[in-house]
Design a protein around this motif. Structure first.
Motif, PDB file in Angstrom:
ATOM      1  N   VAL A  60       0.720  -1.084   0.022  1.00 47.22           N
ATOM      2  CA  VAL A  60      -0.019  -0.044  -0.062  1.00 47.22           C
ATOM      3  C   VAL A  60       0.663   1.138  -0.001  1.00 47.22           C
ATOM      4  CG1 VAL A  60      -1.830  -1.168   1.191  1.00 47.22           C
ATOM      5  CG2 VAL A  60      -0.308   0.139   2.440  1.00 47.22           C
ATOM      6  N   HIS A  61       2.059   1.045  -0.138  1.00 41.88           N
ATOM      7  CA  HIS A  61       2.944   2.391  -0.387  1.00 41.88           C
ATOM      8  C   HIS A  61       4.346   2.322  -1.186  1.00 41.88           C
ATOM      9  CE1 HIS A  61       5.061   5.406   2.760  1.00 41.88           C
ATOM     10  NE2 HIS A  61       5.337   5.737   1.307  1.00 41.88           N
ATOM     11  N   THR A  62       3.913   2.673  -2.327  1.00 46.02           N
ATOM     12  CA  THR A  62       4.954   2.569  -3.409  1.00 46.02           C
ATOM     13  C   THR A  62       4.973   3.965  -4.081  1.00 46.02           C
ATOM     14  OG1 THR A  62       3.375   1.858  -5.454  1.00 46.02           O
ATOM     15  CG2 THR A  62       4.455   0.229  -3.864  1.00 46.02           C
ATOM     16  N   HIS A  63       6.291   4.389  -4.581  1.00 43.52           N
ATOM     17  CA  HIS A  63       6.393   5.538  -5.541  1.00 43.52           C
ATOM     18  C   HIS A  63       7.065   5.261  -6.797  1.00 43.52           C
ATOM     19  CE1 HIS A  63       5.760   8.133  -2.160  1.00 43.52           C
ATOM     20  NE2 HIS A  63       6.370   7.126  -1.360  1.00 43.52           N
ATOM     21  N   LEU A  64       6.170   4.894  -7.760  1.00 48.10           N
ATOM     22  CA  LEU A  64       6.603   4.331  -9.137  1.00 48.10           C
ATOM     23  C   LEU A  64       6.741   5.619 -10.088  1.00 48.10           C
ATOM     24  CD1 LEU A  64       4.612   1.198  -9.680  1.00 48.10           C
ATOM     25  CD2 LEU A  64       7.145   1.489  -8.921  1.00 48.10           C
ATOM     26  N   VAL A 211       2.373   6.320   8.191  1.00 54.41           N
ATOM     27  CA  VAL A 211       3.108   5.491   7.203  1.00 54.41           C
ATOM     28  C   VAL A 211       4.719   5.252   7.792  1.00 54.41           C
ATOM     29  CG1 VAL A 211       1.780   6.072   5.138  1.00 54.41           C
ATOM     30  CG2 VAL A 211       3.755   7.462   5.862  1.00 54.41           C
ATOM     31  N   HIS A 212       5.240   4.043   7.326  1.00 57.07           N
ATOM     32  CA  HIS A 212       6.460   3.829   7.339  1.00 57.07           C
ATOM     33  C   HIS A 212       7.295   4.285   8.806  1.00 57.07           C
ATOM     34  CE1 HIS A 212       7.035   8.023   6.213  1.00 57.07           C
ATOM     35  NE2 HIS A 212       7.387   7.940   4.941  1.00 57.07           N
ATOM     36  N   LEU A 213       6.569   3.665   9.867  1.00 56.55           N
ATOM     37  CA  LEU A 213       6.830   3.803  11.269  1.00 56.55           C
ATOM     38  C   LEU A 213       8.257   3.271  11.267  1.00 56.55           C
ATOM     39  CD1 LEU A 213       4.850   3.768  14.131  1.00 56.55           C
ATOM     40  CD2 LEU A 213       6.773   2.621  14.567  1.00 56.55           C
ATOM     41  N   THR A 287       6.214  -1.304   1.742  1.00 57.54           N
ATOM     42  CA  THR A 287       7.749  -1.016   1.277  1.00 57.54           C
ATOM     43  C   THR A 287       8.116   0.283   1.349  1.00 57.54           C
ATOM     44  OG1 THR A 287       7.261  -0.988  -1.168  1.00 57.54           O
ATOM     45  CG2 THR A 287       7.859  -3.105  -0.086  1.00 57.54           C
ATOM     46  N   ASP A 288       7.437   1.170   0.954  1.00 58.60           N
ATOM     47  CA  ASP A 288       7.937   2.762   0.541  1.00 58.60           C
ATOM     48  C   ASP A 288       8.700   2.526  -0.622  1.00 58.60           C
ATOM     49  OD1 ASP A 288       7.990   5.367   0.614  1.00 58.60           O
ATOM     50  OD2 ASP A 288       9.179   5.666   2.386  1.00 58.60           O
ATOM     51  N   HIS A 289       8.698   1.746  -1.641  1.00 54.64           N
ATOM     52  CA  HIS A 289       9.572   1.700  -2.462  1.00 54.64           C
ATOM     53  C   HIS A 289       9.711   2.817  -3.295  1.00 54.64           C
ATOM     54  CE1 HIS A 289      11.191  -0.526  -6.156  1.00 54.64           C
ATOM     55  NE2 HIS A 289      10.264   0.116  -7.077  1.00 54.64           N
TER      56      HIS A 289
HETATM   57 ZN   LIG Z   1       6.582   7.101   0.922  1.00 58.32          ZN
END
Ligand SMILES: [Zn+2]
Length: 434
Positions: A60-64, A211-213, A287-289
């Motif tokens: 639920v957390h990506t940056h493409l 997000v991303h704790l 992942t915060d990919h």
């Molecule tokens: Zn992010």
């Protein structure tokens, strides 16, 4: 009963159950689950012997294809969804960025165009709000709207104002190496902002998702809120479970590979985060990919850590890393593993039960997962379009063997067999069915 695909001999694993069973697929849906299903006239039979049959992973957390600091993240929707599929992830929720002067609708439409014709598996979006006026009023207003319309606000929780001051001091003292990105972002800045986000959500009567704790200090704030019964949720990412400040002990500029935000923390936080996952203080692993190549992209910050594009590549190895440390590490069950990587993300973000479980009528997004297959992660063999791996040399046990997206094979016997453009945009329901 006739199936296009029949999966046999495996153990079905959902967030709640684990049993020997067969899964029948007709079209793009699961059409039957049973101890023994008829195999006459079946199009394709998949043998899942010694493997788990589980719902496809949801990240639920990506940056493409995301512009950042004069460059663009290295994976687009084609290479990103292919790498995700290799790792057992069949649905992504990517962040669409609103730029100053744009409406949220324009942000959404820009990202829809980026995905169109490229994604090999399904996707949805969150919008990053950048233009709504003053900071706290913005957050509070957005949360109030979320409460009214059934939205779930995802918060990047750090005290940016304090961090900016600390960063300027570091630069003035000539501290320019990559590790200062981490050393100028204290855990207190994350904990304070996490508590503030939860307080604003409480006042607005809204749920909130952190997000991303990355650290125990922030984890404690989420635990306190949940103990009071507030709808506060949080995710962590594999980098915070496997990497630490010690990764900056590398020669020259190589530490830039680990520059992302929030930064890596002291090693002792890792075990606290694993406990948080086991105890449901943390509900999701994403992942915060956000991949940037070391050559030419990360190098933009060669003489100044503030110019290093922030982000790391992780979309491919989420399931294997969580399974290795979580299940083989005896911290939680295979059911909890499925819950963390698939079911809880689907429920929180309005995709359940279409995604996130194996049930009659669900999308046939299915991973045949071999819990005993081993590998060592390396940039030489990964499928992300980036020239290094954050997890280089880490040993994993538990890997996808075959991956289906809505009934179609995407990965089979270690090969990509899908088609760019086959992935569809998935409309999400509101939070908690509001
Ligand atoms: Zn992010």
């Amino acid at each position: 009963m006739r199936f296009d695909t029949l999966i046999r001999n495996g153990i079905i694993v959902t967030a709640t159950d684990m049993y020997a069973g067969e899964v029948g697929i007709a079209g793009d849906k699961v059409s039957a689950i049973g101890a023994h299903l008829p195999s006459e006239n079946t199009g394709r039979i998949i043998d899942a012997a010694a493997c788990y049959i589980m719902p496809g992973g949801i990240d639920v957390h990506t940056h493409l294809d995301m512009p950042f600091g004069g460059t663009t993240s290295a994976d687009d929707f084609e290479s990103g969804t292919i790498a995700a599929a290799f790792g057992g992830t069949t649905t992504l929720i990517d962040f669409a960025i609103q730029y100053k002067g744009q409406s949220l609708r324009q942000a959404f439409e820009t990202w829809m165009k980026k995905a169109e014709g490229k994604a090999v598996a399904d996707y949805a979006f969150h919008c990053i709000i950048t233009d709504l006026g003053a900071a706290h009023a913005t957050i509070f207003r957005a949360m109030s709207q979320a409460a009214k319309h059934g939205g779930l606000i995802c918060m990047h929780a750090e005290n940016g104002g304090a961090i900016d001051v600390i960063v300027q001091r570091a630069l003035a003292e000539g501290k320019r190496a990559p590790k200062y990105h981490a050393l100028t972002r204290p855990t207190t800045a994350e904990a304070e902002a996490t508590a503030r986000a939860i307080a604003l959500a409480e006042m607005a009567g809204a749920p909130v998702y952190i997000v991303h704790l990355s650290c125990n200090d922030a984890l404690e704030k989420v635990r306190e809120a949940r103990d009071r019964g507030l709808p506060a949720y949080a995710e962590t990412c594999p980098q915070y479970l496997y990497l630490s400040l010690e990764n900056f002990d590398v020669p020259g500029f190589e530490g830039a590979k680990y520059v992302f935000t929030p930064p890596l923390r002291e090693k002792w936080h890792q075990e606290k985060l694993w406990q948080g996952l086991a105890q449901d203080t943390l509900q999701v692993v994403s992942t915060d990919h956000c991949p940037f190549c070391f050559k030419e992209q990360k190098e933009l910050g060669k003489d100044d850590f503030t110019k290093i594009p922030n982000g790391g590549p992780g979309i491919e190895h989420r399931l294997s890393l969580v399974y290795t440390g979580g299940v083989h590490g005896k911290r939680f069950s295979p059911n909890r593993f499925v819950e963390l990587v698939s079911t809880a993300p689907a429920k929180l973000f309005g995709l359940y039960p279409r995604k996130g479980t194996l049930a009659v009528g669900s999308d046939a997004d299915i991973v045949i997962f071999d819990p005993n297959r081993e590998d060592v992660i390396s940039a030489k063999t990964h499928h992300m379009r980036v020239d290094y791996s954050m997890f280089e040399g880490i040993h994993i046990k538990g890997m996808p063997k075959t991956v289906l997206s809505r009934g179609r094979p995407v990965i089979d016997a270690g090969k990509f067999v899908g088609r760019p453009g086959a992935g569809q945009f998935v409309r999400r329901h509101t939070y908690a069915g509001v």
